[in-house]
Design a protein around this motif. Structure first.
Motif, PDB file in Angstrom:
ATOM      1  N   ILE A 241      -9.075   5.696   8.030  1.00  0.00           N
ATOM      2  CA  ILE A 241      -8.719   5.828   8.994  1.00  0.00           C
ATOM      3  C   ILE A 241      -8.407   7.221   9.487  1.00  0.00           C
ATOM      4  O   ILE A 241      -7.241   7.499  10.156  1.00  0.00           O
ATOM      5  CB  ILE A 241      -7.848   7.069   6.577  1.00  0.00           C
TER       6      ILE A 241
ATOM      7  N   ARG B  78     -11.697   8.968  -0.098  1.00  0.00           N
ATOM      8  CA  ARG B  78     -12.073   8.207   0.978  1.00  0.00           C
ATOM      9  C   ARG B  78     -13.032   7.379   1.378  1.00  0.00           C
ATOM     10  O   ARG B  78     -13.927   7.600   1.034  1.00  0.00           O
ATOM     11  CB  ARG B  78     -12.197   8.691   2.120  1.00  0.00           C
TER      12      ARG B  78
ATOM     13  N   LYS C 144      -3.228   3.528   4.136  1.00  0.00           N
ATOM     14  CA  LYS C 144      -4.333   4.404   3.427  1.00  0.00           C
ATOM     15  C   LYS C 144      -3.879   5.706   3.527  1.00  0.00           C
ATOM     16  O   LYS C 144      -3.516   7.198   2.441  1.00  0.00           O
ATOM     17  CB  LYS C 144      -5.297   4.589   3.139  1.00  0.00           C
TER      18      LYS C 144
ATOM     19  N   SER D 165      -8.811   5.610  -0.872  1.00  0.00           N
ATOM     20  CA  SER D 165      -7.717   5.823   0.233  1.00  0.00           C
ATOM     21  C   SER D 165      -9.674   5.037   1.081  1.00  0.00           C
ATOM     22  O   SER D 165     -10.445   4.762   0.469  1.00  0.00           O
ATOM     23  CB  SER D 165      -7.617   7.345   0.521  1.00  0.00           C
ATOM     24  N   SER D 166      -9.457   5.313   2.461  1.00  0.00           N
ATOM     25  CA  SER D 166     -10.351   4.436   3.485  1.00  0.00           C
ATOM     26  C   SER D 166     -10.745   5.536   4.091  1.00  0.00           C
ATOM     27  O   SER D 166     -10.448   6.454   5.276  1.00  0.00           O
ATOM     28  CB  SER D 166      -9.463   3.247   3.353  1.00  0.00           C
TER      29      SER D 166
ATOM     30  N   GLU E  51      -1.376   8.590   1.391  1.00  0.00           N
ATOM     31  CA  GLU E  51      -2.402  10.022   0.913  1.00  0.00           C
ATOM     32  C   GLU E  51      -1.683  11.550   1.053  1.00  0.00           C
ATOM     33  O   GLU E  51      -1.376  11.708   0.326  1.00  0.00           O
ATOM     34  CB  GLU E  51      -3.267   9.844   1.515  1.00  0.00           C
TER      35      GLU E  51
ATOM     36  N   THR F 237       2.044   2.502  -3.977  1.00  0.00           N
ATOM     37  CA  THR F 237       1.933   3.388  -3.879  1.00  0.00           C
ATOM     38  C   THR F 237       2.720   4.772  -5.183  1.00  0.00           C
ATOM     39  O   THR F 237       3.425   5.642  -5.535  1.00  0.00           O
ATOM     40  CB  THR F 237       0.650   4.185  -3.037  1.00  0.00           C
TER      41      THR F 237
ATOM     42  N   ASN G 273       0.923  -1.190  -0.337  1.00  0.00           N
ATOM     43  CA  ASN G 273       0.009   0.195   0.314  1.00  0.00           C
ATOM     44  C   ASN G 273       0.643   1.631   0.152  1.00  0.00           C
ATOM     45  O   ASN G 273       0.639   2.582  -0.924  1.00  0.00           O
ATOM     46  CB  ASN G 273      -1.209  -0.158   1.239  1.00  0.00           C
TER      47      ASN G 273
ATOM     48  N   ALA H 173      -7.105  12.153  -3.677  1.00  0.00           N
ATOM     49  CA  ALA H 173      -7.313  10.896  -2.895  1.00  0.00           C
ATOM     50  C   ALA H 173      -9.355  10.083  -1.852  1.00  0.00           C
ATOM     51  O   ALA H 173      -9.097  11.385  -1.387  1.00  0.00           O
ATOM     52  CB  ALA H 173      -6.955  10.563  -1.772  1.00  0.00           C
TER      53      ALA H 173
ATOM     54  N   PRO I 235      -8.169  15.205   0.066  1.00  0.00           N
ATOM     55  CA  PRO I 235      -9.178  13.397   0.771  1.00  0.00           C
ATOM     56  C   PRO I 235     -10.403  14.031   0.720  1.00  0.00           C
ATOM     57  O   PRO I 235     -10.797  15.584   0.429  1.00  0.00           O
ATOM     58  CB  PRO I 235      -8.706  13.686   1.112  1.00  0.00           C
TER      59      PRO I 235
END
Ligand code: NAD
Length: 311
Positions: free
Chosen positions: A125, A174, A152, A120-121, A156, A101, A97, A172, A238
């Motif tokens: 996160i 999420r 993650k 992303s998550s 970012e 990236t 990850n 990014a 993000p």
């Protein structure tokens, strides 16, 4: 436009590849088929997408593949995506990850790619949502509870760094808990797929914890609309892609049961909670709504029905 989708043979990536082809883009997919499948890409491959098998950790391979594809945009979705595996194998999680990236960002820089999107998550996160004012906003504090959430977050941060150092434009996304057809019934991210399959087989679900833990579920079609809108826009940084609504696992089971074919009694078996999984989370889509005009169009009831129909 020419596009590169890493992880394009997976659940979200294959839907994205279909959508890019449908709007006339030329798509190259990079995937090591570790969790993705050729089957997910069957219609995309028939429709002209190219699949290059390989690992995002292989830097030379990635540089050659990106240089050959000459994409205007890289959609980077290839990842180690399981919270539990990240706890058992934190170094592996970080290598795929974070280093994966970086390899894509470096290839983007060298080839002169104009835009970069990272999956992303939103679920991992922020960390434990109970300590936040839910739904979480992008500026909420970030305190992941598992290596996956941290890897993650590091991804970012690398996007932000590459913008500062090289001017690479990036966004990014999420994602909340994405669900829909083609999701693997494995790993905690796939709750809907796992429970849906059990429901259709007439088996009982196992719930880790007391089932009151909440998640934010978002249907795959809405996620793909968000990915396209965010990447086409000049948005940087993000952005949450979720419903903003908390749904408990027990509510999810009720919803599945109601959407299912029969009057299945779908009562869970309870197991101890799993380390690293948050008790509550939901993420606020206000930024996506105001800057992209994006909003959820498929509610949970409708989405569950569509997912079960595809199983
Ligand atoms: N599904 C969700 O709810 C969710 C939520 C938040 C974030 N995400 C992120 O979205 C992305 C896609 O998730 P998904 O649910 O489609 O998962 P998935 O497992 O279906 O897709 C991931 C794809 O990446 C490929 N891959 C994995 N490691 C690779 C490597 N080293 N080299 C090349 N390819 C590799 C896999 O074969 C697979 O096709 C991931 O980055 C994931 O972390 C997913």
């Amino acid at each position: 436009m020419k596009c590169l989708v890493t992880g394009g043979a997976g659940f979200i990536g294959s839907h994205l590849t279909d959508a890019l082809l449908a709007r006339g883009d030329e798509v190259t997919v990079i995937d090591d088929l570790s969790t993705g499948t050729r089957e997910n890409l069957a219609s995309a491959l028939a429709g002209g997408a190219e699949l290059i098998e390989g690992d995002v950790l292989d830097r030379e391979f990635i540089e050659d593949a990106v240089a050959g594809a000459e994409p205007g945009v890289i959609f980077h979705l290839a990842a180690q995506g399981e919270v539990r595996r990240s706890i058992e194998q934190p170094a592996f999680d970080a290598s795929v990850n974070v280093v994966g990236t970086i390899n894509l960002l470096e290839a983007a820089r060298v080839t002169g790619v104009g835009r970069f999107m990272l999956a992303s998550s939103g679920g991992a996160i922020y960390g434990e949502g109970s300590r936040l004012d839910l739904p979480a906003v992008e500026s909420s504090s970030l305190e992941p509870l598992c290596p996956y959430g941290l890897s993650k977050l590091a991804g970012e941060q690398y996007l932000l760094l590459y913008r500062r150092m090289y001017g690479l434009s990036s966004v990014a996304l999420r994602f909340a808990n994405v669900y829909g057809p083609r999701q693997r019934p494995k790993g905690e991210a796939g709750a809907v797929a796992i429970f849906g399959e059990l429901l259709l087989e007439g088996r009982q679900p196992t719930v880790f914890g007391d089932g009151t833990q909440t998640r934010d579920f978002v249907y795959i079609d809405d996620v793909i609309t968000a990915v396209l809108a965010a990447t086409d826009s000049g948005m940087e940084g993000p952005v949450n892609i979720g419903s903003g609504v908390e749904t408990s696992l027990l509510e999810l089971l009720e919803g599945l049961s109601a959407a299912g074919p029969g009057d299945n009694s779908f009562d869970p078996v309870y197991d101890p909670p799993v380390e690293g999984e948050v008790k509550r989370i939901s993420i606020d889509p206000a930024r996506a709504e105001s800057e992209l005009g994006w909003q959820v169009t498929v509610g949970l009831e409708d989405g569950l029905r569509r997912t079960l129909a595809a199983l």
